[in-house]
Design an enzyme around this catalytic site. Sequence first.
Site, mmCIF file in Angstrom:
data_model
loop_
_atom_site.group_PDB
_atom_site.id
_atom_site.type_symbol
_atom_site.label_atom_id
_atom_site.label_comp_id
_atom_site.label_asym_id
_atom_site.label_seq_id
_atom_site.Cartn_x
_atom_site.Cartn_y
_atom_site.Cartn_z
ATOM 1 N N ASN A 1 -10.054 0.504 0.190
ATOM 2 C CA ASN A 1 -9.022 0.431 1.231
ATOM 3 C C ASN A 1 -9.563 0.811 2.600
ATOM 4 O OD1 ASN A 1 -7.383 -0.052 -0.942
ATOM 5 N ND2 ASN A 1 -5.871 1.502 -0.407
ATOM 6 N N GLY B 1 -8.988 5.742 1.762
ATOM 7 C CA GLY B 1 -9.618 6.519 2.839
ATOM 8 C C GLY B 1 -11.077 6.160 3.029
ATOM 9 N N SER B 2 -11.379 4.865 2.964
ATOM 10 C CA SER B 2 -12.792 4.459 2.940
ATOM 11 C C SER B 2 -13.388 4.200 4.319
ATOM 12 C CB SER B 2 -12.951 3.218 2.058
ATOM 13 O OG SER B 2 -12.349 3.437 0.807
ATOM 14 N N SER B 3 -12.572 4.183 5.373
ATOM 15 C CA SER B 3 -13.128 4.050 6.731
ATOM 16 C C SER B 3 -13.996 5.262 7.021
ATOM 17 C CB SER B 3 -12.004 4.011 7.772
ATOM 18 O OG SER B 3 -11.237 2.850 7.635
ATOM 19 N N HIS C 1 -7.702 9.955 4.185
ATOM 20 C CA HIS C 1 -7.215 8.934 5.124
ATOM 21 C C HIS C 1 -7.498 9.363 6.564
ATOM 22 C CE1 HIS C 1 -4.532 7.998 1.601
ATOM 23 N NE2 HIS C 1 -4.945 6.784 1.928
ATOM 24 N N ASP D 1 0.842 -1.198 0.000
ATOM 25 C CA ASP D 1 0.000 0.000 0.000
ATOM 26 C C ASP D 1 0.885 1.260 0.000
ATOM 27 O OD1 ASP D 1 -2.380 1.462 0.295
ATOM 28 O OD2 ASP D 1 -2.256 1.427 2.491
HETATM 29 O O1 G3H Z 1 -3.112 4.966 3.705
HETATM 30 C C1 G3H Z 1 -2.477 4.823 4.724
HETATM 31 C C2 G3H Z 1 -2.714 3.640 5.586
HETATM 32 O O2 G3H Z 1 -3.747 3.898 6.501
HETATM 33 C C3 G3H Z 1 -1.450 3.210 6.252
HETATM 34 O O3 G3H Z 1 -1.100 4.027 7.312
HETATM 35 O O4 G3H Z 1 1.331 4.476 7.067
HETATM 36 O O5 G3H Z 1 0.238 4.570 9.297
HETATM 37 O O6 G3H Z 1 0.587 2.383 8.163
HETATM 38 P P1 G3H Z 1 0.360 3.858 7.984
HETATM 39 P P1 13P Z 2 -8.500 4.645 5.992
HETATM 40 O O1 13P Z 2 -7.503 4.520 7.108
HETATM 41 O O2 13P Z 2 -9.147 5.991 5.978
HETATM 42 O O3 13P Z 2 -9.445 3.520 5.965
HETATM 43 O O4 13P Z 2 -7.657 4.587 4.614
HETATM 44 C C1 13P Z 2 -7.002 3.407 4.287
HETATM 45 C C2 13P Z 2 -6.230 3.560 3.035
HETATM 46 O O5 13P Z 2 -6.574 4.276 2.128
HETATM 47 C C3 13P Z 2 -5.003 2.748 2.899
HETATM 48 O O6 13P Z 2 -4.341 2.995 1.720
HETATM 49 ZN ZN ZN Z 3 -4.515 5.007 1.046
#
Ligand code: G3H
Ligand code: 13P
Ligand code: ZN
Length: 283
Positions: free
Chosen positions: A229, A208-210, A179, A81
């Site tokens: 995601n 950023g779908s949460s 995100h 990712d």
């Molecule tokens: O898009 C980002 C994801 O939520 C990953 O976040 O870099 O803190 O692992 P992270």
């Molecule tokens: P969220 O943390 O907002 O669900 O985004 C996840 C994401 O886009 C990981 O690439």
């Molecule tokens: Zn992302």
Amino acid sequence: MLVSGKEILLDAHKKGYAVGAFNVNNMEIVQAIIEAAKETNSPVILQASQGGLKYAGVEYIAAMAKVAAETAKVPVAIHLDHGTDFVQIMKCIRNGFTSVMIDGSKYPLEENIAITKKVVEIAHAVGVSVEAELGKIGGTEDDITVDERDATFTDPDEAERFVKETGVDYLAIAIGTAHGPYKGEPKLDFDRLKVIKERLNMPIVLHGSSGVPEESIKKSVSLGVNKINIDTDIRMAFNKGVREFVENNPDVYDPRKILGPAREEMKKVIIEKMIMFGSAGRA
Ligand code: G3H
Ligand code: 13P
Ligand code: ZN
């Protein structure tokens, strides 16, 4: 069953559903996702960010994800990712990832095209699928901090040119998601999504779908989003599980007793997403 990202997402694109790509950082998260996928008979994408790989180690993440994939009958892809580092991307491919994201969204178009093309050439030579990002998705992602003010939506003309010149397998687009946790309700640019899907006719990725309301998720899927995601909602479920257990059982110190309920909380949330995205029963 370990498969390429393209295999999972082309089926979703053809049949009009979306597959969850869930961020993994430790064993309990991998297990929660794979158990949810087995229970709902859903294809699934296990993805790790550069931060996740730094925390757990690429070898550990790859090994855990491979065990999860091999012990499940459902199709599973292992994906990087927001890859921004060429060497890291190569390490993931070497460790058996079946999909990688090259995130050149912070660069001007020409540069984004150039680095994406380079990754596509290498990844495709060894059967690994590639996701790229065009436009800027708001919030904080890995080493890239994109202030929401500067976030810019994906331009359909640029998207068409980008895909033609890079040969990327699926494209992450910016249509108003961000995100991390939302302060208000996100307003998505569905018209833009519709135009991009019609012009590209390929799998589209929503980051950023949460926290995006169910109605907006379902509308996005109906308009052509095929990879969704999710990270923050899993983090919140983990947090809830651990906190509730520790608060109610202050004397327990066995990690298995503390992390077990968190794993269950995460699994519940992931099952809900698989049903919402339409991937349940598609394996
Ligand atoms: O898009 C980002 C994801 O939520 C990953 O976040 O870099 O803190 O692992 P992270
Ligand atoms: P969220 O943390 O907002 O669900 O985004 C996840 C994401 O886009 C990981 O690439
Ligand atoms: Zn992302």
